[in-house]
Design a protein around this motif. Structure first.
Motif, PDB file in Angstrom:
ATOM      1  N   THR A   1       2.419  -0.359  -6.857  1.00 13.42           N
ATOM      2  CA  THR A   1       1.364  -1.343  -6.272  1.00 13.42           C
ATOM      3  C   THR A   1      -0.062  -0.693  -5.844  1.00 13.42           C
ATOM      4  O   THR A   1      -0.198   0.452  -5.825  1.00 13.42           O
ATOM      5  CB  THR A   1       2.195  -2.001  -4.979  1.00 13.42           C
ATOM      6  N   VAL A   2      -0.873  -1.865  -5.842  1.00 11.01           N
ATOM      7  CA  VAL A   2      -2.304  -1.376  -5.435  1.00 11.01           C
ATOM      8  C   VAL A   2      -2.240  -0.436  -4.012  1.00 11.01           C
ATOM      9  O   VAL A   2      -2.950   0.400  -3.896  1.00 11.01           O
ATOM     10  CB  VAL A   2      -3.110  -2.751  -5.192  1.00 11.01           C
ATOM     11  N   GLN A   3      -1.194  -0.891  -2.862  1.00 16.33           N
ATOM     12  CA  GLN A   3      -1.364  -0.003  -1.864  1.00 16.33           C
ATOM     13  C   GLN A   3      -0.738   1.219  -1.891  1.00 16.33           C
ATOM     14  O   GLN A   3      -1.234   2.118  -1.570  1.00 16.33           O
ATOM     15  CB  GLN A   3      -0.461  -1.081  -0.983  1.00 16.33           C
ATOM     16  N   GLY A   4       0.123   1.310  -2.919  1.00 19.84           N
ATOM     17  CA  GLY A   4       0.511   2.609  -3.477  1.00 19.84           C
ATOM     18  C   GLY A   4      -0.399   3.519  -3.889  1.00 19.84           C
ATOM     19  O   GLY A   4      -0.346   4.559  -3.834  1.00 19.84           O
ATOM     20  N   ARG A   5      -0.922   2.975  -4.896  1.00 24.43           N
ATOM     21  CA  ARG A   5      -2.304   3.656  -5.670  1.00 24.43           C
ATOM     22  C   ARG A   5      -3.317   3.936  -4.661  1.00 24.43           C
ATOM     23  O   ARG A   5      -4.085   5.177  -4.671  1.00 24.43           O
ATOM     24  CB  ARG A   5      -2.715   2.708  -6.894  1.00 24.43           C
ATOM     25  N   LEU A   6      -3.640   3.180  -3.933  1.00 18.55           N
ATOM     26  CA  LEU A   6      -4.598   3.381  -2.825  1.00 18.55           C
ATOM     27  C   LEU A   6      -4.137   4.441  -2.010  1.00 18.55           C
ATOM     28  O   LEU A   6      -4.988   5.477  -1.578  1.00 18.55           O
ATOM     29  CB  LEU A   6      -4.954   2.122  -1.905  1.00 18.55           C
ATOM     30  N   ALA A   7      -3.065   4.468  -1.443  1.00 21.12           N
ATOM     31  CA  ALA A   7      -2.513   5.621  -0.541  1.00 21.12           C
ATOM     32  C   ALA A   7      -2.796   6.931  -1.293  1.00 21.12           C
ATOM     33  O   ALA A   7      -3.088   7.973  -0.680  1.00 21.12           O
ATOM     34  CB  ALA A   7      -1.314   5.559  -0.092  1.00 21.12           C
TER      35      ALA A   7
ATOM     36  N   GLU B   1       4.604   6.548  -2.475  1.00 21.50           N
ATOM     37  CA  GLU B   1       5.676   6.564  -3.156  1.00 21.50           C
ATOM     38  C   GLU B   1       6.473   5.165  -3.316  1.00 21.50           C
ATOM     39  O   GLU B   1       7.344   5.169  -4.148  1.00 21.50           O
ATOM     40  CB  GLU B   1       6.652   7.464  -2.392  1.00 21.50           C
ATOM     41  N   ARG B   2       5.990   4.182  -3.008  1.00 22.37           N
ATOM     42  CA  ARG B   2       6.465   2.923  -3.001  1.00 22.37           C
ATOM     43  C   ARG B   2       6.211   2.424  -4.196  1.00 22.37           C
ATOM     44  O   ARG B   2       5.108   2.203  -4.684  1.00 22.37           O
ATOM     45  CB  ARG B   2       6.089   1.915  -1.788  1.00 22.37           C
TER      46      ARG B   2
END
Length: 223
Positions: free
Chosen positions: A148-154, A221-222
């Motif tokens: 997800t975008v949030q996973g890539r951002l993290a 990691e999500r």
């Protein structure tokens, strides 16, 4: 001014090559300089040759028909880029822009092809570096397709903060982050606000400070 062996050894890629190989490379290399923001070449342009970066950073990217940028890789000193046209004779596959002021060595494709026939160790060194680049591309494809975008951002925030033991992310605009992640600036803004509300980061005057590294790692990691 003709280049010397010491100039070739400044590039980490060639630092430990035997002297005859370095001398051969010095005989065909040209030192080039570009200022921050300057385009070195565009995707589809005839190839000027292979570059080995000595200082600064170069952004490799592609543009969608709608004008959205996807950053493919940020080249750091010691590594090479634009090797594909040297070996397949095709045009430049990506856009290359100087992210900072840069100094690089440029090896014209035709002369480099002739050189590696006589100095195969140079080809092996370029191949090893290219394999590292290929692995990064595979990781990028995985990120874009499976995360997800949030996973890539993290993951990007953690990577950017690794250089600083204080957990402070190196400055990037939301547009630059979006180009790295293959998304849009608005999505980056929303995700940053989500992380801040969760207590994972704090944003002060445009600087992102990681508060809860373990939780941010779990977010990265999500799927």
């Amino acid at each position: 001014m003709p280049l010397e062996i010491a100039d070739i050894r400044r590039a980490g890629l060639f630092a430990d090559l035997p002297e005859p190989d370095c001398a051969a490379l010095a005989s065909i290399a040209v030192r080039v300089r570009h200022t921050a923001g300057e385009m070195l070449f565009l995707a589809g342009d005839p190839s000027p040759g292979l570059y080995v970066l000595l200082s600064g950073r170069v952004r490799l990217s592609r543009l969608s028909p709608g004008g959205r940028e996807q950053v493919i890789h940020i080249v750091e000193p010691g590594h090479h880029f634009n090797s594909a046209p040297v070996f397949d004779g095709g045009p430049c596959p990506v856009n290359a822009a100087a992210q900072t002021d840069i100094i690089a060595l440029l090896f014209p494709g035709d002369r480099l092809r002739a050189l590696i026939l006589e100095h195969p160790v140079v080809a092996l060194r370029l191949l090893a570096d290219s394999c590292g680049y290929l692995r990064r591309l595979v990781d990028l494809v995985d990120d874009l397709a499976l995360t997800t975008v949030q996973g890539r951002l993290a993951r990007l925030l953690l990577t950017q903060a690794e250089a600083s033991e204080r957990g402070v992310v190196q400055p990037l605009t939301q547009s630059e982050i979006a180009a790295r992640l293959g998304t849009v600036r608005e999505m980056v803004g929303r995700s940053l606000k989500t992380f801040e509300a969760m207590g994972l980061i704090r944003i002060e005057r445009g600087t992102i400070i990681i508060i809860d590294r373990a939780a941010l790692e779990r977010e990265s990691e999500r799927g």
